[in-house]
Design a protein around this motif. Structure first.
Motif, PDB file in Angstrom:
ATOM      1  N   ILE B  96       1.361  81.591 -63.137  1.00 53.24           N
ATOM      2  CA  ILE B  96       1.037  80.169 -63.239  1.00 53.24           C
ATOM      3  C   ILE B  96       1.682  79.558 -64.490  1.00 53.24           C
ATOM      4  O   ILE B  96       2.073  80.261 -65.413  1.00 53.24           O
ATOM      5  CB  ILE B  96      -0.486  79.941 -63.311  1.00 53.24           C
ATOM      6  N   THR B  97       1.763  78.236 -64.464  1.00 55.55           N
ATOM      7  CA  THR B  97       2.218  77.510 -65.647  1.00 55.55           C
ATOM      8  C   THR B  97       1.031  76.723 -66.197  1.00 55.55           C
ATOM      9  O   THR B  97       0.378  75.998 -65.443  1.00 55.55           O
ATOM     10  CB  THR B  97       3.353  76.532 -65.283  1.00 55.55           C
ATOM     11  N   ALA B  98       0.759  76.918 -67.468  1.00 60.38           N
ATOM     12  CA  ALA B  98      -0.363  76.213 -68.086  1.00 60.38           C
ATOM     13  C   ALA B  98       0.160  75.303 -69.181  1.00 60.38           C
ATOM     14  O   ALA B  98       0.788  75.764 -70.134  1.00 60.38           O
ATOM     15  CB  ALA B  98      -1.360  77.216 -68.660  1.00 60.38           C
ATOM     16  N   GLU B  99      -0.079  74.012 -69.024  1.00 62.89           N
ATOM     17  CA  GLU B  99       0.292  73.066 -70.075  1.00 62.89           C
ATOM     18  C   GLU B  99      -0.968  72.623 -70.798  1.00 62.89           C
ATOM     19  O   GLU B  99      -1.945  72.237 -70.156  1.00 62.89           O
ATOM     20  CB  GLU B  99       0.968  71.830 -69.461  1.00 62.89           C
ATOM     21  N   GLY B 100      -0.917  72.682 -72.126  1.00 64.89           N
ATOM     22  CA  GLY B 100      -2.111  72.301 -72.873  1.00 64.89           C
ATOM     23  C   GLY B 100      -1.833  72.217 -74.359  1.00 64.89           C
ATOM     24  O   GLY B 100      -0.689  72.016 -74.772  1.00 64.89           O
ATOM     25  N   TYR B 101      -2.888  72.380 -75.135  1.00 67.99           N
ATOM     26  CA  TYR B 101      -2.769  72.229 -76.586  1.00 67.99           C
ATOM     27  C   TYR B 101      -3.239  73.486 -77.297  1.00 67.99           C
ATOM     28  O   TYR B 101      -4.226  74.101 -76.910  1.00 67.99           O
ATOM     29  CB  TYR B 101      -3.583  71.017 -77.045  1.00 67.99           C
ATOM     30  N   LEU B 102      -2.523  73.801 -78.369  1.00 70.94           N
ATOM     31  CA  LEU B 102      -2.765  75.037 -79.105  1.00 70.94           C
ATOM     32  C   LEU B 102      -4.061  74.990 -79.918  1.00 70.94           C
ATOM     33  O   LEU B 102      -4.437  73.953 -80.453  1.00 70.94           O
ATOM     34  CB  LEU B 102      -1.573  75.273 -80.043  1.00 70.94           C
ATOM     35  N   ASN B 111      -6.086  74.810 -74.820  1.00 71.99           N
ATOM     36  CA  ASN B 111      -6.942  73.992 -73.982  1.00 71.99           C
ATOM     37  C   ASN B 111      -6.022  73.362 -72.947  1.00 71.99           C
ATOM     38  O   ASN B 111      -5.176  72.551 -73.276  1.00 71.99           O
ATOM     39  CB  ASN B 111      -7.618  72.921 -74.843  1.00 71.99           C
ATOM     40  N   ALA B 112      -6.181  73.785 -71.695  1.00 72.09           N
ATOM     41  CA  ALA B 112      -5.215  73.397 -70.667  1.00 72.09           C
ATOM     42  C   ALA B 112      -5.442  71.977 -70.171  1.00 72.09           C
ATOM     43  O   ALA B 112      -6.575  71.496 -70.108  1.00 72.09           O
ATOM     44  CB  ALA B 112      -5.285  74.366 -69.499  1.00 72.09           C
ATOM     45  N   LYS B 113      -4.332  71.316 -69.842  1.00 70.27           N
ATOM     46  CA  LYS B 113      -4.389  69.981 -69.274  1.00 70.27           C
ATOM     47  C   LYS B 113      -4.034  70.064 -67.789  1.00 70.27           C
ATOM     48  O   LYS B 113      -4.702  69.497 -66.948  1.00 70.27           O
ATOM     49  CB  LYS B 113      -3.396  69.086 -70.020  1.00 70.27           C
ATOM     50  N   ILE B 114      -2.955  70.794 -67.509  1.00 68.82           N
ATOM     51  CA  ILE B 114      -2.493  70.926 -66.126  1.00 68.82           C
ATOM     52  C   ILE B 114      -2.121  72.388 -65.859  1.00 68.82           C
ATOM     53  O   ILE B 114      -1.497  73.047 -66.698  1.00 68.82           O
ATOM     54  CB  ILE B 114      -1.263  70.022 -65.867  1.00 68.82           C
ATOM     55  N   ILE B 115      -2.553  72.881 -64.713  1.00 65.18           N
ATOM     56  CA  ILE B 115      -2.170  74.220 -64.263  1.00 65.18           C
ATOM     57  C   ILE B 115      -1.293  74.060 -63.025  1.00 65.18           C
ATOM     58  O   ILE B 115      -1.651  73.349 -62.089  1.00 65.18           O
ATOM     59  CB  ILE B 115      -3.416  75.060 -63.887  1.00 65.18           C
ATOM     60  N   THR B 116      -0.120  74.694 -63.032  1.00 66.06           N
ATOM     61  CA  THR B 116       0.773  74.624 -61.874  1.00 66.06           C
ATOM     62  C   THR B 116       0.843  75.996 -61.219  1.00 66.06           C
ATOM     63  O   THR B 116       1.089  77.011 -61.891  1.00 66.06           O
ATOM     64  CB  THR B 116       2.185  74.177 -62.310  1.00 66.06           C
ATOM     65  N   LEU B 117       0.635  76.024 -59.912  1.00 65.56           N
ATOM     66  CA  LEU B 117       0.666  77.285 -59.159  1.00 65.56           C
ATOM     67  C   LEU B 117       2.108  77.646 -58.802  1.00 65.56           C
ATOM     68  O   LEU B 117       3.011  76.809 -58.928  1.00 65.56           O
ATOM     69  CB  LEU B 117      -0.174  77.140 -57.880  1.00 65.56           C
ATOM     70  N   PRO B 118       2.348  78.888 -58.340  1.00 63.79           N
ATOM     71  CA  PRO B 118       3.720  79.307 -57.998  1.00 63.79           C
ATOM     72  C   PRO B 118       4.377  78.393 -56.958  1.00 63.79           C
ATOM     73  O   PRO B 118       5.590  78.187 -56.983  1.00 63.79           O
ATOM     74  CB  PRO B 118       3.530  80.715 -57.432  1.00 63.79           C
TER      75      PRO B 118
END
Lengths: 162, 134
Positions: B96-102, B111-118
């Motif tokens: 998965i791809t996790a976009e967030g803040y450190l 702290n994730a904002k958006i999770i993208t699946l395969p």
């Protein structure tokens, strides 16, 4: 040993169900806060009576008598929901310093109330007269007030800083 | 009259209490740095579908280039379900791809904002960081 116990509580099917629930957890949380209002909210007025800030013309016995039943009911629900919330997060809460301090203050508040109650029943003269209360009752009021303020603040700290 | 007032007060208090406990819980700014956005790509090793917040554990390459276990914080199960998550939306082994803040305290945690699946499907992570941008 305590951590082991926490792990066992954490892994139990019912606490896991609460932890993974969609509605139960926020519901229990809400009941915990609601019952806090019904218990600590009333204790506050008794404490204020003792320290001489509010309800001065009413004898403490009248104030306590009027509030005792809803207060104890509130405490019961607060303790029950509190234990449920703890169980669902036992392993994470065990090392938490604010949570441990909160339990300590809860203990002090409880002992303070019991000690006052015991003193009152054996040789107390607080109940029936209007106006200022004796020094030991005033002290009990302050201890209770400060403990509960601390308990609430530490409860929030536990939830927000976990 | 008196009884009605008590009832109204009870309802008001429970509504406020419920809203408060569902929306809040952690303060995002206390724990995460909004100026340090991170994108992690990695395989899911563990899923914690838990209150007050859910977590994904992934094996991902961090900003420093090293592959390590990372903790990805999501919203509560209730919030995730509202954003169309299911308990098996993310599966162990899935990349998965996790976009967030450190995290501010140096942990390998975001702290994730958006999770993208395969397959490219994006899921709102339902976390507290969104309250500022929503």
């Amino acid at each position: 040993v305590l951590l082991e116990l926490c792990q066992r509580i954490y892994d139990a099917s019912w606490s896991t169900a609460l932890r993974e629930s969609q509605y139960m957890f926020p519901l229990v949380e809400s009941l915990h806060v609601l019952s806090l209002g019904a218990s600590v909210g009333l204790v506050l007025w008794i404490d204020l009576r003792f320290i001489g800030v509010a309800l001065g013309r009413r004898p403490p016995g009248v104030v306590i008598g009027a509030l005792r039943v809803p207060m104890l009911a509130g405490f019961g629900l607060m303790a029950l929901t509190g234990v449920m919330l703890f169980c669902s997060e036992a392993v994470r809460l065990y090392p938490s310093v604010p949570f441990r301090t909160k339990l300590l203050l809860l203990g002090v508040a409880g002992l303070n109330a019991l000690a006052f109650e015991w003193r009152e029943r054996t040789r107390g003269r607080v109940a029936s007269s209007a106006g200022a209360v004796p020094g030991y009752a005033r002290t009990a009021g302050w201890v209770s007030l400060l403990c509960w303020i601390g308990v609430i603040a530490l409860g929030r700290w536990t939830a927000y800083g976990l | 009259m008196g009884r009605r007032l008590v009832l109204a007060a009870c309802v008001a208090v429970s509504v406020v209490g419920l809203a408060g406990s569902v929306v809040a819980h952690h303060s995002f700014t206390a724990e995460y740095d909004v100026n340090k956005p991170v994108t992690l790509v990695g395989a899911v090793t563990k899923i914690e579908w838990t209150n007050p917040h859910a977590w994904l554990h992934i094996e991902a390459k961090g900003p420093d280039g090293a592959v390590a276990p990372w903790e990805v914080e999501l919203g509560s199960p209730n919030t995730l379900i509202r954003y169309k998550w299911k308990r098996d939306t993310a599966k162990v082994g899935m990349t998965i791809t996790a976009e967030g803040y450190l995290s501010k305290d140096g942990l390998k945690r975001i702290n994730a904002k958006i999770i993208t699946l395969p397959d490219g499907t994006k899921f709102d992570a339902g976390s507290s960081s969104l309250s500022s941008t929503r």
